[in-house]
Design a protein around this motif. Structure first.
Motif, PDB file in Angstrom:
ATOM      1  N   ALA A  80      -3.087 -32.711  -4.965  1.00 33.02           N
ATOM      2  CA  ALA A  80      -2.980 -32.711  -3.500  1.00 33.02           C
ATOM      3  C   ALA A  80      -1.755 -33.526  -3.078  1.00 33.02           C
ATOM      4  O   ALA A  80      -1.716 -34.741  -3.304  1.00 33.02           O
ATOM      5  N   PRO A  81      -0.745 -32.895  -2.495  1.00 35.34           N
ATOM      6  CA  PRO A  81       0.494 -33.609  -2.139  1.00 35.34           C
ATOM      7  C   PRO A  81       0.254 -34.735  -1.140  1.00 35.34           C
ATOM      8  O   PRO A  81      -0.655 -34.668  -0.299  1.00 35.34           O
ATOM      9  N   GLU A  82       1.100 -35.762  -1.238  1.00 31.24           N
ATOM     10  CA  GLU A  82       1.002 -36.898  -0.318  1.00 31.24           C
ATOM     11  C   GLU A  82       1.739 -36.650   0.988  1.00 31.24           C
ATOM     12  O   GLU A  82       1.469 -37.310   1.985  1.00 31.24           O
ATOM     13  N   LEU A  83       2.692 -35.741   0.992  1.00 30.44           N
ATOM     14  CA  LEU A  83       3.517 -35.535   2.166  1.00 30.44           C
ATOM     15  C   LEU A  83       2.654 -35.256   3.392  1.00 30.44           C
ATOM     16  O   LEU A  83       1.769 -34.404   3.377  1.00 30.44           O
ATOM     17  N   ARG A  84       2.934 -35.955   4.454  1.00 26.42           N
ATOM     18  CA  ARG A  84       2.105 -35.886   5.663  1.00 26.42           C
ATOM     19  C   ARG A  84       2.037 -34.468   6.229  1.00 26.42           C
ATOM     20  O   ARG A  84       3.040 -33.754   6.284  1.00 26.42           O
ATOM     21  N   ASN A  85       0.836 -34.090   6.633  1.00 29.41           N
ATOM     22  CA  ASN A  85       0.556 -32.804   7.287  1.00 29.41           C
ATOM     23  C   ASN A  85       0.753 -31.588   6.391  1.00 29.41           C
ATOM     24  O   ASN A  85       0.777 -30.459   6.871  1.00 29.41           O
ATOM     25  N   LYS A 101      -5.150 -36.671  -0.391  1.00 30.68           N
ATOM     26  CA  LYS A 101      -3.712 -36.699  -0.651  1.00 30.68           C
ATOM     27  C   LYS A 101      -3.360 -37.667  -1.780  1.00 30.68           C
ATOM     28  O   LYS A 101      -3.920 -38.764  -1.884  1.00 30.68           O
ATOM     29  N   GLY A 102      -2.431 -37.222  -2.643  1.00 31.07           N
ATOM     30  CA  GLY A 102      -1.979 -38.047  -3.748  1.00 31.07           C
ATOM     31  C   GLY A 102      -2.942 -38.106  -4.921  1.00 31.07           C
ATOM     32  O   GLY A 102      -2.780 -38.949  -5.809  1.00 31.07           O
ATOM     33  N   ARG A 103      -3.917 -37.194  -4.960  1.00 31.40           N
ATOM     34  CA  ARG A 103      -4.924 -37.225  -6.021  1.00 31.40           C
ATOM     35  C   ARG A 103      -4.857 -35.980  -6.905  1.00 31.40           C
ATOM     36  O   ARG A 103      -4.478 -34.902  -6.451  1.00 31.40           O
ATOM     37  N   ILE A 104      -5.242 -36.163  -8.169  1.00 32.81           N
ATOM     38  CA  ILE A 104      -5.490 -35.019  -9.042  1.00 32.81           C
ATOM     39  C   ILE A 104      -6.793 -34.380  -8.596  1.00 32.81           C
ATOM     40  O   ILE A 104      -7.799 -35.068  -8.385  1.00 32.81           O
ATOM     41  N   MET A 105      -6.775 -33.059  -8.434  1.00 33.34           N
ATOM     42  CA  MET A 105      -7.908 -32.369  -7.823  1.00 33.34           C
ATOM     43  C   MET A 105      -8.703 -31.568  -8.851  1.00 33.34           C
ATOM     44  O   MET A 105      -8.154 -30.736  -9.582  1.00 33.34           O
ATOM     45  N   PHE A 106     -10.002 -31.833  -8.875  1.00 27.74           N
ATOM     46  CA  PHE A 106     -10.926 -31.091  -9.726  1.00 27.74           C
ATOM     47  C   PHE A 106     -11.832 -30.251  -8.832  1.00 27.74           C
ATOM     48  O   PHE A 106     -12.676 -30.808  -8.118  1.00 27.74           O
ATOM     49  N   PRO A 107     -11.670 -28.933  -8.828  1.00 34.27           N
ATOM     50  CA  PRO A 107     -12.582 -28.103  -8.039  1.00 34.27           C
ATOM     51  C   PRO A 107     -14.004 -28.207  -8.593  1.00 34.27           C
ATOM     52  O   PRO A 107     -14.209 -28.252  -9.814  1.00 34.27           O
ATOM     53  N   ILE A 108     -14.962 -28.273  -7.705  1.00 33.09           N
ATOM     54  CA  ILE A 108     -16.377 -28.284  -8.080  1.00 33.09           C
ATOM     55  C   ILE A 108     -16.952 -26.920  -7.728  1.00 33.09           C
ATOM     56  O   ILE A 108     -16.902 -26.510  -6.560  1.00 33.09           O
ATOM     57  N   ALA A 147       4.294 -34.100  -8.342  1.00 35.38           N
ATOM     58  CA  ALA A 147       3.132 -34.043  -9.236  1.00 35.38           C
ATOM     59  C   ALA A 147       3.468 -34.438 -10.667  1.00 35.38           C
ATOM     60  O   ALA A 147       2.615 -34.326 -11.558  1.00 35.38           O
ATOM     61  N   THR A 148       4.690 -34.934 -10.907  1.00 29.29           N
ATOM     62  CA  THR A 148       5.076 -35.318 -12.270  1.00 29.29           C
ATOM     63  C   THR A 148       4.116 -36.350 -12.858  1.00 29.29           C
ATOM     64  O   THR A 148       3.686 -36.242 -14.011  1.00 29.29           O
ATOM     65  N   ALA A 149       3.753 -37.351 -12.067  1.00 25.70           N
ATOM     66  CA  ALA A 149       2.831 -38.387 -12.561  1.00 25.70           C
ATOM     67  C   ALA A 149       1.465 -37.801 -12.878  1.00 25.70           C
ATOM     68  O   ALA A 149       0.805 -38.222 -13.835  1.00 25.70           O
ATOM     69  N   ALA A 150       1.041 -36.822 -12.078  1.00 28.29           N
ATOM     70  CA  ALA A 150      -0.239 -36.156 -12.335  1.00 28.29           C
ATOM     71  C   ALA A 150      -0.182 -35.385 -13.650  1.00 28.29           C
ATOM     72  O   ALA A 150      -1.113 -35.438 -14.460  1.00 28.29           O
ATOM     73  N   PHE A 207      -3.920 -23.354  -4.154  1.00 26.41           N
ATOM     74  CA  PHE A 207      -2.756 -24.075  -3.640  1.00 26.41           C
ATOM     75  C   PHE A 207      -2.546 -25.373  -4.414  1.00 26.41           C
ATOM     76  O   PHE A 207      -1.424 -25.699  -4.825  1.00 26.41           O
ATOM     77  N   TYR A 208      -3.632 -26.126  -4.630  1.00 30.14           N
ATOM     78  CA  TYR A 208      -3.522 -27.373  -5.389  1.00 30.14           C
ATOM     79  C   TYR A 208      -3.018 -27.104  -6.811  1.00 30.14           C
ATOM     80  O   TYR A 208      -2.228 -27.882  -7.355  1.00 30.14           O
ATOM     81  N   GLN A 209      -3.462 -26.010  -7.415  1.00 31.14           N
ATOM     82  CA  GLN A 209      -3.008 -25.670  -8.766  1.00 31.14           C
ATOM     83  C   GLN A 209      -1.505 -25.391  -8.785  1.00 31.14           C
ATOM     84  O   GLN A 209      -0.794 -25.828  -9.697  1.00 31.14           O
ATOM     85  N   ARG A 210      -1.019 -24.668  -7.777  1.00 33.43           N
ATOM     86  CA  ARG A 210       0.418 -24.393  -7.706  1.00 33.43           C
ATOM     87  C   ARG A 210       1.207 -25.681  -7.542  1.00 33.43           C
ATOM     88  O   ARG A 210       2.285 -25.853  -8.141  1.00 33.43           O
ATOM     89  N   CYS A 211       0.683 -26.602  -6.733  1.00 36.70           N
ATOM     90  CA  CYS A 211       1.364 -27.889  -6.531  1.00 36.70           C
ATOM     91  C   CYS A 211       1.455 -28.661  -7.835  1.00 36.70           C
ATOM     92  O   CYS A 211       2.504 -29.248  -8.152  1.00 36.70           O
TER      93      CYS A 211
END
Length: 206
Positions: free
Chosen positions: A41-46, A84-91, A16-19, A5-9
């Motif tokens: 990870a989107p910032e939009l609430r919920n 939320k609002g972060r670039i996500m690196f799966p571990i 995600a333009t800034a990311a 999901f994070y990858q699709r976002c």
């Protein structure tokens, strides 16, 4: 499921333009991003709670996995999205299964911590996981000296792999533990420590 999901976002949403710009500035190619499963990870609430409801996961599962923080204080209905609002690196574990995340902030004013990692859970023990080992292990056992490169962070590892240094892994910070060493010894006989050149990195290398 959440990593996908994070990858699709990262690929599709305007937020995600800034990311995407940040990753481009760090010279990470589309292939690098795809291979290491980097997302946003989107910032939009919920957003994550709606995603969980749509995909059959409970809020309790997200809390147990370290994605959401339970409500505190007066706003008992509010769960907080840790990433939320972060670039996500799966571990990943050594078998390549996603067991945790590390999230990099894009707006330093929004949070004092540049990186936030998953807390320890039933499937994630920080001292027993080396970032990138799932991708490096085959190269390690073929290396003429079975030599590993140990970096501090995720982007360091990804950049190493991008230029052909496929034996790079990271301890995710400067805390290299006995458990990390024992894990790495299954695949490597020697290491080069490539921590940052700040005082913390030098101390940790020693």
């Amino acid at each position: 499921e959440l990593a996908a999901f994070y990858q699709r976002c990262l690929k599709k949403i305007k937020e995600a333009t800034a990311a995407r710009d940040y990753l481009a500035a760090r010279q990470l190619s589309a292939d690098d991003i795809e291979r290491f499963g980097i997302g946003y990870a989107p910032e939009l609430r919920n957003t994550i709670m709606r995603w969980a409801d749509k995909n059959g996961f409970t809020v309790e599962e997200l809390v147990s996995a370290g994605i959401l923080l339970p409500p505190r204080g007066e706003r008992q209905a509010d769960y907080f999205d840790r990433f939320k609002g972060r670039i996500m690196f799966p571990i990943n574990d050594v078998q390549g299964r996603v067991v945790a995340f590390s999230g990099r902030i894009l707006n330093p004013a929004a949070h004092p911590a540049k990186y936030v990692n998953s807390p320890e859970t039933l499937v994630f023990r920080k001292s027993k996981v080396l970032y990138g080992l799932d991708k490096a292990r085959s190269a390690l056992v073929r290396h003429p000296r079975r030599e590993a490169i140990i970096c501090e962070g995720q982007i360091d590892v990804i950049r190493c792999h991008a230029v052909g240094i496929a034996t790079a892994v990271a301890s995710q910070g400067t805390a290299l533990t006995q458990d990390h060493v024992e894990l790495l010894k299954r695949y490597a006989d020697t290491v080069v420590i490539l921590f940052d050149s700040d005082s913390a990195g030098r101390t940790a290398a020693i």
